[in-house]
Design a protein around this motif. Structure first.
Motif, PDB file in Angstrom:
ATOM      1  N   ASN A 252      -0.151   2.650   7.910  1.00  0.00           N
ATOM      2  CA  ASN A 252      -1.361   2.701   7.088  1.00  0.00           C
ATOM      3  C   ASN A 252      -2.608   2.166   7.784  1.00  0.00           C
ATOM      4  O   ASN A 252      -3.635   2.014   7.162  1.00  0.00           O
ATOM      5  CB  ASN A 252      -1.135   1.946   5.768  1.00  0.00           C
ATOM      6  CG  ASN A 252      -0.765   0.497   5.989  1.00  0.00           C
ATOM      7  OD1 ASN A 252      -0.267   0.156   7.067  1.00  0.00           O
ATOM      8  ND2 ASN A 252      -0.996  -0.354   5.006  1.00  0.00           N
TER       9      ASN A 252
ATOM     10  N   ASN B 262       0.451   4.181  -2.727  1.00  0.00           N
ATOM     11  CA  ASN B 262       0.166   5.575  -2.368  1.00  0.00           C
ATOM     12  C   ASN B 262       1.277   6.528  -2.816  1.00  0.00           C
ATOM     13  O   ASN B 262       1.002   7.647  -3.244  1.00  0.00           O
ATOM     14  CB  ASN B 262      -0.053   5.679  -0.860  1.00  0.00           C
ATOM     15  CG  ASN B 262      -1.374   5.058  -0.460  1.00  0.00           C
ATOM     16  OD1 ASN B 262      -2.356   5.155  -1.187  1.00  0.00           O
ATOM     17  ND2 ASN B 262      -1.398   4.395   0.693  1.00  0.00           N
TER      18      ASN B 262
ATOM     19  N   GLU C 175       0.828  -1.221   0.000  1.00  0.00           N
ATOM     20  CA  GLU C 175       0.000   0.000   0.000  1.00  0.00           C
ATOM     21  C   GLU C 175       0.851   1.254   0.000  1.00  0.00           C
ATOM     22  O   GLU C 175       0.522   2.246  -0.645  1.00  0.00           O
ATOM     23  CB  GLU C 175      -0.931  -0.003   1.221  1.00  0.00           C
ATOM     24  CG  GLU C 175      -2.148  -0.856   1.017  1.00  0.00           C
ATOM     25  CD  GLU C 175      -3.154  -0.705   2.153  1.00  0.00           C
ATOM     26  OE1 GLU C 175      -3.107   0.314   2.879  1.00  0.00           O
ATOM     27  OE2 GLU C 175      -3.996  -1.615   2.299  1.00  0.00           O
TER      28      GLU C 175
ATOM     29  N   THR D 128      -4.763   6.854   2.226  1.00  0.00           N
ATOM     30  CA  THR D 128      -4.692   7.089   0.780  1.00  0.00           C
ATOM     31  C   THR D 128      -3.452   7.909   0.476  1.00  0.00           C
ATOM     32  O   THR D 128      -2.752   8.389   1.378  1.00  0.00           O
ATOM     33  CB  THR D 128      -5.895   7.882   0.276  1.00  0.00           C
ATOM     34  OG1 THR D 128      -5.841   9.171   0.893  1.00  0.00           O
ATOM     35  CG2 THR D 128      -7.201   7.188   0.629  1.00  0.00           C
ATOM     36  N   SER D 129      -3.249   8.077  -0.784  1.00  0.00           N
ATOM     37  CA  SER D 129      -2.136   8.887  -1.244  1.00  0.00           C
ATOM     38  C   SER D 129      -2.263  10.314  -0.704  1.00  0.00           C
ATOM     39  O   SER D 129      -1.292  10.921  -0.263  1.00  0.00           O
ATOM     40  CB  SER D 129      -2.140   8.875  -2.775  1.00  0.00           C
ATOM     41  OG  SER D 129      -1.147   9.692  -3.267  1.00  0.00           O
TER      42      SER D 129
ATOM     43  N   SER E 193       1.064   7.238  -6.565  1.00  0.00           N
ATOM     44  CA  SER E 193      -0.158   7.878  -7.044  1.00  0.00           C
ATOM     45  C   SER E 193       0.038   9.376  -7.270  1.00  0.00           C
ATOM     46  O   SER E 193      -0.749  10.015  -7.957  1.00  0.00           O
ATOM     47  CB  SER E 193      -1.290   7.663  -6.037  1.00  0.00           C
ATOM     48  OG  SER E 193      -1.486   6.295  -5.839  1.00  0.00           O
TER      49      SER E 193
END
Lengths: 851, 318
Positions: free
Chosen positions: A413, A336, A332, A431-432, A339
């Protein structure tokens, strides 16, 4: 509102600054609440996923049964299940998105509020200028300084060789000296090669080093030596779910330490074999407690503070680093980071297999565990990432503790599990947008560093492996003090060989076991020991060996017999290793029809040497067996053969029985009851009876029993049929008809050439029949002038005839004495006594497990 | 666990002061076509030479279990039932000692057990011993709860030819004179309740079993000949006291009726016997009334177990 405890006291416009700080504070609280809710949602969805996965498994299993030939065709139902999973995953994604969007907005507000504050207070903008990290150790750096761009950063990484050598020394230890303090610990890890980049070995040594300060001795077993458990090991700690505890010696206390892969651990069929299960997070613990009945404990990962400590100055920190490995599945943190285009100095260390092209330029390759402290002391922010197996269960990574111990700002995260560790204020990204927002907020932020300093103290005080070692010691002590009550309350198991339950003998012997023991497990003649071995690992219990003939008898060649010989003894050793006790009931010296008497004797010697108890039915057994094998005197337990009173019905009276069998009231009836086999001397009985019936025409012989296969059988049957005074039934008799033959007879005859014990003798006694018996084996002890007439084959064949001729002198008092003998060996009493033997053997097995 | 193949039936015969009856009963049992039977005699109230007589006559094949005192029907039979259950009994056949069974009686009752897995208790058609033509003594029990837990014996006194068909039928209870009980009933509701001392215990057991979905089924083809000792049609003190008290206790146990309703339910029983005593043994009438009064008082008070002063009371003399 200021936060003096964090050493942050900016100059500011009092009014506006206070307002903004209030806003930041309230937004922060809102954010924390959101994080908590998100955690709950995530856990609920993880549960949903598990349910869907289980449903799919069940369906696939059912489908495999129904349409095995068409497995290649994707069935509609599977497609529906997959759609359902996909739908749930979309739902999950949308929930993440909507919730995260809100959280992101809040973070955005906080970030901008702080920027406004910083501008007013005249501080430097957030985000440190990238600089080359100073060398904190004169040793040669691991990675050379590289050219630096605006968004990449390099660090001079220095290994702590001193600690490395200590780890190497710990890993080099191979075994234990004999001790009795119960402090010898073997920890099963994936590898003991520290260059493989597997985290479990560092976790293991981190804990192990601290256990040693408490008096434990620790060895580490890589996967190729998992089952090569060193002698004198007391505790075995499995750190991977792929360890099969059923293959571990029974004497060792087995501890599972679940640090990740909670679902896989729970699904492991042999989880309950462990004596103690420790989990690294509370959600894992709760999940495990639903699947494992034994003792559990919470033992999070920790940090080796000899290695991970704050050594650098805050102003020397710069850039954002990650040490998250990517072994294939995209992490993840990497999703992120790619992104958006990072506008901050970033370096990614570790394995990055299949990393996205956008991130390749930041990848710096693996870094030595012993160089991590220098990295975490010079990075401003360290990015952590719960992987797919730890996210739902909040199994906080070592990285969090290690980076925090070095004073770095750590971002992860998921919030799950952090509160339990007093790390609930750790910045969490979903999230990013979150991630970039948090980095922008905290990179170079004195406030963030101050918060990190507080967390550092928390980690040093609460999450040092020294603390974990004390907790581990506590769990182990409680385990030994409580003596594992969960195990004691379980019913025990009895496994038996061979599978002769058609013979009521076994049921009679086990009649005292019913309350504590589960349904006995048969070992078939194929020598498949799977079921008892599985039970041996989970239940206390006993392996009850009876007739050994089928062990070698199942092999038609010498080689096959040898294979079976070895397989049986190996299985016995394995059961012993798993803590099972063993009893061997000796029914005969050597099986009566035996293809390889030498190997059989050898097998019997091995059994006598190995088993916990040898059950014999009369004192003579040891002496009778001595010519073939030796029974250790300390193992011998004498328990008579149980009688058959209350086993076979005894309703029909003599008159009715004789009427039904066509016998006259004045006939004198001899009975030979039981399987007809060469050693029973039936041919000699027929010889004697032929002569006797010529003298006494009213003498009758009932020859009743199924016949084994032997060469002279046809001749024997023909002879029996030739004499009209012989009534022969060469078949097994229904249980309810046993009484007919016994009650019709005047005397039972046992012309055995050799035998150790005789169930048929007990049967005759149970029906109050006096007997004529040869003096062989235990019958010499069990038959005397009170219950019948004995004779010796050594005195010639005439001796049987003489005894039979004398039989009519036996009166009702002999029958009464015979019945009294049988009553003294009632199966319920013998069963109760045998229960004590089983308990003794179970105890012996348990001691072996504990040893 | 199993010891032998097929169902194991233990036949319990409770001997009480008449070993000749018990020996006759066992002798009839020995002629049974069903041979997987383990006869057990419980000698209620050891003393005298009853036990020796029984052991001598029956031989070692029939265990004679001895109780130190008269435990009553339930507790005495429970001694035998415990013995049977410990020895893996699948069925227990409770038989009165003053009965004789026919060779096929047990086979027929077992057939009902096998075809009716819901049957917890199977009863036989009990005939008046020695009656010719045969007269029914018991063809099933009915309980009228509303009338005050009044129990009635179906077919009592009617000729055998009037019996209700050949097929097994459900009843509220079968008589303890001859009842075959499945092991599961004892597992579910325990042994025979002992608080009554005499009478109603088998009905109590079966009412409890019915609450666990066990049925009581009569097989009218399975016959038992019941040679009742009391031939002069006058009640014994035991019968008067324990029957009246028992019905009070039984009613209190299973209904919410008050004492008055239960007493009202007893009126026809008490008055019927009173008339008979008045006509046939008027000297005993006061004793009879006293016994009824004690029974009702004790029933109201919920007194259970044996009452020692009943033993000393002489029975009616014509």
């Amino acid at each position: 509102m200021s936060t003096p405890s964090r050493g942050y006291e900016p100059e500011r416009d009092a009014v506006e600054g206070t307002d903004l700080e209030d806003q930041v504070f309230s937004l922060g609280r809102e954010l924390a609440a959101e994080r908590k809710r998100l955690g709950e949602v995530e856990q609920a969805l993880a549960r949903q996923r598990r349910i869907v996965a289980n449903e799919r498994k069940r369906y696939e299993a059912a489908l495999a049964k129904v349409k095995p030939a068409k497995s290649a065709v994707t069935p509609k139902e599977l497609a529906r299940a997959e759609k359902r999973v996909a739908r749930l995953e979309r739902k999950l994604a949308s929930v993440y998105a909507s919730r995260t969007w809100r959280a992101g907005r809040i973070a955005w507000h906080i970030y901008h509020a702080r920027r406004a504050l910083s501008r007013r207070s005249g501080q430097a903008a957030i985000g440190a200028e990238p600089v080359n990290g100073p060398s904190v150790d004169p040793a040669e750096p691991d990675a050379a300084a590289q050219r630096q761009t605006a968004d990449t950063v390099d660090y001079v990484l220095v290994e702590n060789h001193i600690v490395r050598e200590k780890y190497e020394a710990a890993l080099a230890r191979a075994g234990f000296a004999p001790t009795d303090d119960g402090h010898n610990v073997a920890i099963a890890v994936h590898t003991t090669d520290m260059s493989e980049g597997r985290g479990d070995v560092f976790t293991a040594v981190g804990l192990g080093r601290q256990l040693e300060t408490l008096g434990y001795r620790v060895v580490y077993l890589p996967r190729d030596r998992w089952y090569d458990v060193p002698e004198h090991t007391d505790l075995y700690v499995a750190m991977l779910e792929t360890v099969d505890p059923l293959r571990l010696p029974g004497r060792v206390t087995k501890v599972a330490w679940i640090r990740n892969q909670t679902d896989a651990w729970i699904e492991q069929a042999s989880l309950h074999v462990y004596d103690l299960v420790l989990c690294s997070s509370r959600p894992s613990l709760e999940a495990v407690e639903g699947a494992y009945p034994g003792p559990t404990g919470l033992l999070p990962l920790g940090v080796d503070t000899e290695l991970f400590a704050r050594t650098g100055r805050p102003e020397d920190r710069h850039g954002v680093v990650s040490t998250v490995n990517q072994w294939g599945r995209e992490r993840e943190v990497h999703i992120n980071l790619r992104s958006q285009v990072p506008d901050f100095p970033l370096a990614l260390f570790g394995e990055h297999r299949g990393v996205a092209p956008e991130l390749e330029r930041y990848c710096r390759g693996p870094v030595s565990f012993f160089a991590l402290p220098s990295l975490y002391n010079h990075a401003a922010i360290v990015l952590d990432d719960f992987n797919h197996t730890t996210a739902a269960y909040g199994n906080v990574n070592s990285r969090v503790f290690e980076a925090a111990a070095c004073g770095a700002v750590v971002m992860t995260n998921r919030p799950t599990g952090l509160d339990d560790l007093d790390l609930g204020d750790l910045p969490v990204y979903w999230t990013s947008t979150d991630l970039f927002g948090l980095i922008h907020r905290d990179l170079g932020s004195p406030e963030a560093l101050a918060a990190a300093a507080v967390r550092r103290r928390t980690v040093m005080e609460r999450h040092d492996y020294a603390v974990r070692a004390v907790a581990f010691d506590g769990f182990v002590r409680r385990l030994s003090e409580s003596n594992y009550t969960a195990r004691e309350s379980e019913r025990a198991v009895i496994a038996y060989f061979p599978d002769y339950r058609v013979n009521p003998y076994l049921e009679m012997m086990w009649s005292g076991l019913r309350r504590q023991y589960d349904e006995p497990i048969a070992v078939a003649n194929s020598l498949d020991f799977t079921a008892p071995l599985r039970s041996a690992g989970t239940h206390p219990g006993v392996f009850h060996i009876n007739w050994t003939a089928p062990i070698l008898g199942g092999g038609t060649t010498a080689h096959a017999r040898l294979v079976r010989y070895r397989r049986f003894l190996e299985a016995l050793d394995q059961m012993h290793g798993l803590g099972m006790g063993s009893i061997w009931t000796i029914h005969n010296v050597i099986p009566h029809e035996c293809a390889d008497p030498v190997l059989e004797a050898q097998l019997r010697q091995e059994l006598a040497d190995r088993v916990d108890l040898v059950h014999v039915m009369c004192e003579r057994t040891v002496a009778e067996c001595a010519s073939r094998f030796e029974i250790p005197a300390s193992k011998v337990r004498v328990l008579a053969h149980p009688s058959y009173i209350d086993v076979y019905p005894n309703l029909v009276d003599r008159q009715t029985a004789r009427y039904e069998l066509g016998l006259g009231a004045d006939d004198y009836v001899y009975l030979h009851f039981g399987q007809i086999r060469p050693y029973k001397g039936v041919d000699r009985l027929l010889d004697a009876f032929d002569r006797l019936s010529r003298q006494r025409p009213r003498a009758k012989l009932l020859l009743v029993g199924s016949s084994g296969r032997f060469e002279s059988l046809p001749e024997l049957m023909q002879r029996a049929r030739a004499n009209p005074n012989v009534i022969s039934v060469f078949n097994a008799v229904p249980d309810a008809d046993v009484q007919l033959y016994l009650n019709a007879a005047d005397v039972a005859v046992f012309p055995y050439l050799s035998a150790l014990n005789s169930g048929a003798l007990q049967l005759a006694y149970s029906f109050a029949k006096p007997v004529v018996a040869s003096e062989v084996g235990c019958m010499s002890e069990q038959v005397d002038e009170q219950t019948g007439i004995t004779f010796r084959w050594e005195d010639g064949r005439q001796s049987l005839l003489n005894a039979m001729l004398a039989a009519p002198d036996l009166g009702p008092e002999h029958g009464r004495a015979a019945y009294d003998r049988a009553a003294a060996n009632h199966y319920l009493d013998i069963g109760r006594d045998f229960n004590r033997l089983v308990e003794e053997a179970t105890e012996a097995g348990s001691h072996r497990r504990l040893r | 666990m199993f010891l032998t193949k097929g169902p194991r039936v233990f036949a319990i015969v409770l001997n009480f002061r008449h070993p000749g009856d018990t020996i006759r009963c066992i002798a009839s049992l020995r002629r049974s076509a069903e041979r997987a039977v383990f006869p057990v005699v419980v000698n209620n109230e050891s003393g005298g030479d009853d036990a020796d007589r029984l052991k001598h006559a029956l031989g070692p094949a029939v265990p004679v279990l001895e109780t130190s005192t008269n435990l009553g029907y339930a507790a005495g039979n429970n001694v035998g039932i415990r013995h049977a259950l410990e020895r893996d009994a699948d069925y227990v056949w409770i038989l009165n000692p003053d009965t004789e069974v026919e060779p096929v009686t047990l086979q027929l009752m077992m057939a009902t057990m096998e075809t009716r897995p819901d049957a917890g208790t199977v009863g036989s058609l009990n005939l008046v011993g020695g009656s010719s033509p045969s007269v029914i003594q018991f063809a099933g029990g009915h309980i009228d709860w509303d009338a005050g837990a009044v129990t009635t014996s179906i077919g009592q006194g009617q000729p055998l030819t009037s019996r209700p068909g050949r097929d097994p039928y459900e009843v509220d209870y079968v008589a303890g004179t001859s009842m075959l009980v499945r092991r599961g009933v004892f597992d579910d509701v325990g042994l025979i309740p002992e608080q009554y001392f005499l009478y109603f215990e088998e009905a109590d057991l079966q009412v409890r079993a019915a609450r666990k979905s066990w049925k009581s089924v009569m097989n009218p083809l399975a016959r038992v000949h019941h040679h009742q000792r009391s031939k002069d049609h006058l009640p014994t003190p035991f019968y008067v006291y324990y029957y009246v008290r028992g019905r009070m206790l039984f009613g209190k146990e299973f209904t919410s009726l008050g004492d008055e309703r239960l007493e009202a339910g007893l009126e026809s029983f008490v008055d019927g016997w009173r008339t008979r005593v008045t006509n046939r043994a008027p000297d005993w009438l006061d004793t009879y009334d006293q016994l009824v009064a004690w029974a009702i008082a004790d029933g109201r008070a919920g007194t259970i177990g044996p009452r020692s002063d009943i033993d000393a009371i002489a029975g009616p003399v014509r």
